[in-house]
Motif scaffolding. Structure first.
Motif, mmCIF file in Angstrom:
data_model
loop_
_atom_site.group_PDB
_atom_site.id
_atom_site.type_symbol
_atom_site.label_atom_id
_atom_site.label_comp_id
_atom_site.label_asym_id
_atom_site.label_seq_id
_atom_site.Cartn_x
_atom_site.Cartn_y
_atom_site.Cartn_z
ATOM 1 N N GLU A 8 0.821 -1.211 0.000
ATOM 2 C CA GLU A 8 0.000 0.000 0.000
ATOM 3 C C GLU A 8 0.850 1.255 0.000
ATOM 4 O O GLU A 8 0.621 2.189 -0.763
ATOM 5 C CB GLU A 8 -0.912 -0.005 1.236
ATOM 6 C CG GLU A 8 -2.003 -1.051 1.140
ATOM 7 C CD GLU A 8 -2.705 -1.254 2.475
ATOM 8 O OE1 GLU A 8 -2.210 -0.735 3.497
ATOM 9 O OE2 GLU A 8 -3.742 -1.932 2.475
ATOM 10 N N VAL A 9 1.854 1.255 0.882
ATOM 11 C CA VAL A 9 2.569 2.518 1.095
ATOM 12 C C VAL A 9 3.553 2.845 -0.044
ATOM 13 O O VAL A 9 3.714 3.998 -0.409
ATOM 14 C CB VAL A 9 3.241 2.543 2.490
ATOM 15 C CG1 VAL A 9 4.445 1.638 2.542
ATOM 16 C CG2 VAL A 9 3.611 3.957 2.879
ATOM 17 N N ALA A 31 1.652 4.318 -3.040
ATOM 18 C CA ALA A 31 1.130 5.636 -2.667
ATOM 19 C C ALA A 31 2.235 6.683 -2.712
ATOM 20 O O ALA A 31 2.047 7.803 -3.203
ATOM 21 C CB ALA A 31 0.510 5.577 -1.268
ATOM 22 N N THR A 32 3.420 6.310 -2.208
ATOM 23 C CA THR A 32 4.559 7.243 -2.232
ATOM 24 C C THR A 32 5.004 7.503 -3.665
ATOM 25 O O THR A 32 5.267 8.647 -4.050
ATOM 26 C CB THR A 32 5.737 6.652 -1.428
ATOM 27 O OG1 THR A 32 5.252 6.186 -0.180
ATOM 28 C CG2 THR A 32 6.812 7.685 -1.202
ATOM 29 N N ARG A 73 2.664 9.924 -5.369
ATOM 30 C CA ARG A 73 2.907 11.307 -4.950
ATOM 31 C C ARG A 73 4.148 11.886 -5.631
ATOM 32 O O ARG A 73 4.164 13.038 -6.052
ATOM 33 C CB ARG A 73 3.089 11.369 -3.433
ATOM 34 C CG ARG A 73 1.780 11.473 -2.696
ATOM 35 C CD ARG A 73 1.988 11.449 -1.208
ATOM 36 N NE ARG A 73 0.700 11.524 -0.546
ATOM 37 C CZ ARG A 73 0.120 12.665 -0.166
ATOM 38 N NH1 ARG A 73 0.735 13.812 -0.375
ATOM 39 N NH2 ARG A 73 -1.061 12.662 0.410
#
Lengths: 299, 339
Positions: free
Chosen positions: B317-318, B321-322, B325
């Motif tokens: 997930e992370v 997401a990073t 961005r």
């Protein structure tokens, strides 16, 4: 095109060896010498260049004691045409400068277009000889070449040179020139039996002090500009680790030292982040920005 | 003021900032000069680089010798050697320190040969021996032993310093240096090499030991639903991909991309460890990393002990997401640039 390649017989550093406490030199017993890997690539590159052109001559050269001849023979099996061995007691204990000086004198009458050296030797790795030759012959030099092509115009070469952190510089250099060749520029061939047989009949010319036409005080130990005064086990120095947080509380500093960590950014003692992926991503980006590590900051 | 005993540092910079090794050398020269009671000089060569004189002073220079010329804007062996050799011959410092960087390694031996000066390359320490002779220590025989050497030449001695060995000292922002502008007389026809361009390292091909940013995965990143997240973040960051031994055993990375004691020891500016528990076999290979971000779903993972930013999360997930961005930021920057 005539190419001279300077090769060195070096200590195989992967085989254990010891220091003789009295002479502060290596215990000679059981040392194994090999052709320096970068020099092997330099020979290969020279032979490939000759093959591409369809004509030319590759001359290998070494300065060293009698057993160094093995290295020349090996270069001949790799495809070099002939070899010169600078061999004289006067050359003993040469440093990088006096080695380069003697080699330059041997190279000068050959009227070659290119001079190759390995970029670094496996044993001492001074990376100086190429530059000394270039300076002695007043030629341009390019170090740590990782790619070589003949230039678009006659009398030049187009090169890539290794810079720090993986970067490369594209560079053009007029000929004649001295290039130091980086190990890994090519994969040297494995000599076939016919190549071995052929190499046995190639000539190795021995050049002594008189034939070289230099005075004994210019070469060897007497011509050297540096002197070895000690050899011993490695004693790493204490590295200064100044961090912006070096003004922290002494107790905290002691704690960090005893744990073996001098926190580079003070975050190590920080909390562990938990939460939604998006929030965490935001925190990671913030951390990257604070430390100037976002991709934009690198451009 | 006698100039004969000065200790000089040849400054090197990139993108308007002094290289770390230059700062390290300034600290070392400062120590030597204080012991010998002499001065530290910094030689600054380039075009329009006078602004760097201040930081040179902060890190220890007493005087800055500025060589400002269009022919020095880019490093070439011929121009730099000629300019420096003339200056050294004129002012006769006792020691000249040059960083063992790609350019420094090219410049130093050529300069030494021109000056007929002794040169010790890739030094770790420089000590003031008896009678003012400088003793230089370097690693020898495949970094198995250390060799101490002295220059038998009289006059100026040269040494290149291995970056990252000395460490950068604390700057003193109140220090000031005397700025001397040196006249440069270079003949463009005597510069026989021409730099045509710079090739940026390709993060996918670059050797990990040379990478600035590395994103690395381990057991927790195994599996077809996880490893792409590693690659996605690496692409967004412009990073090289590495991994632990487990990642190699799982066939995710080739041997040459394995980081750890039995693989490569790396020293990137940023190291992102995702799904790596942090066994000492792995962390032993990342001691050189400046910043470490660890992402793991186990809050007790040992990797967090060596991390600067600790994130407990599912990397599936992370990481995307990073990466998203980062990509969004890049796009908005591009649009900003077009306006």
């Amino acid at each position: 095109m005539r190419i001279v390649v300077c090769a060195k017989h070096v200590l195989d550093t992967s085989i254990p060896f010891e220091i003789d406490e009295e002479s502060k030199g290596l215990v000679e017993d059981g040392l194994v010498y090999i052709l320096n890997p970068a020099d092997r690539c330099a020979v290969e590159e020279a032979v490939r260049l000759k093959e591409r052109q369809g004509s030319g001559e590759v001359i290998v050269m070494t300065l060293g004691p009698a057993p160094a001849q093995e290295v020349l023979r090996e270069c001949l099996t790799l495809g070099a045409d002939r070899a010169l061995h600078l061999l004289d007691r006067a050359f003993d204990d040469s440093d990088a400068y006096s080695t380069g000086f003697a080699l330059a004198h041997a190279i000068e009458p050959l009227e070659c277009d290119l001079i190759f050296c390995g970029s670094q030797s496996l044993d001492e790795g001074c990376s100086q000889v190429g530059a000394v030759i270039a300076e002695s012959l007043d030629l341009p030099q390019v170090s740590a070449v990782t790619q070589l092509e003949l230039g678009a115009t006659q009398g030049s070469v187009s090169l890539q040179r290794k810079l720090d952190r993986g970067g490369r510089e594209v560079i053009e250099c007029s000929l004649p020139a001295v290039l130091t060749i980086e190990a890994g520029i090519n994969e040297p061939r494995y000599p076939s039996l016919p190549m071995f047989m052929e190499a046995l009949h190639k000539e190795i010319q021995v050049v002594d002090l008189d034939a070289l036409g230099v005075r004994s005080q210019e070469v060897g130990r007497r011509g050297a500009l540096t002197k070895h005064i000690g050899l011993g086990p490695i004693r790493p120095r204490t590295k200064i680790t100044y961090t912006p947080e070096s003004d922290i509380d002494p107790i905290e500093a002691l704690r960090l030292m005893m744990s073996g960590q001098t926190a580079p950014s003070g975050q190590q003692s920080g909390d562990i982040l938990k939460g939604e992926p998006d929030y965490l991503a935001q925190q990671i980006i913030r951390f990257l920005q604070q430390n100037g590590m976002t991709p934009e900051a690198n451009v | 003021m006698s100039q004969a005993n000065e200790f000089w540092v040849v400054a090197e910079y990139k993108d308007g900032e002094l290289q770390e090794v230059t700062l390290e050398m300034l600290g070392e020269a400062r120590k030597l000069a204080d012991k010998a009671g002499s001065l530290v000089g910094a030689v600054l060569m380039g075009e329009g680089v006078a602004a760097l004189a201040d930081p040179l002073a902060h890190y220890g220079a007493d005087r800055v010798l500025l060589l400002d010329d269009a022919l020095l804007a880019q490093y070439t062996t011929d121009a730099y050697t000629t300019a420096l050799a003339e200056l050294i011959q004129e002012q006769a410092p006792s020691l000249v320190l040059i960083g063992a960087t790609a350019n420094g390694k090219d410049l130093a031996p050529r300069l030494a040969a021109r000056l007929r000066a002794g040169l010790a390359t890739n030094c770790m320490t420089i000590k003031l021996g008896e009678g003012g002779a400088l003793q230089m220590t370097r690693l020898d025989y495949g970094a198995q032993f250390q060799r101490t050497m002295v220059c038998s030449s009289t006059g100026t001695q040269l040494a290149t310093i291995q970056p990252g060995v000395i460490g950068v000292g604390k700057p003193d922002t109140t220090r000031q240096a005397e700025l001397t502008t040196v006249e440069v007389k270079l003949d463009p026809n005597k510069i026989r090499t021409k730099a045509l361009g710079y090739l940026k390292p390709d993060p996918e091909k670059i050797d990990l030991t040379e990478a600035d940013i590395i994103v690395s995965g381990g057991r927790g990143a195994g599996g077809p639903d996880r490893w792409p997240a590693i690659e996605e973040l690496a692409a967004a960051l412009g990073a090289a991909v590495g991994g632990s031994r487990v990642a190699m055993d799982l066939g995710l990375i080739p041997w040459k991309r394995m980081i750890g004691i039995s693989g490569k020891s790396v020293a990137p500016k940023l190291y992102v460890a995702a799904g790596i528990s942090g066994a000492s076999h792995h962390t032993g290979g990342i001691r050189g990393a400046k910043l470490v971000i660890a992402i793991n779903n186990d809050p007790a993972a040992p990797i967090f002990q060596s991390a600067d930013l600790k994130v407990v999360a599912d990397l599936r997930e992370v990481l995307p997401a990073t990466a998203k961005r980062l990509r969004d930021m890049a796009v908005s920057d591009e649009q900003g640039g077009q306006q």
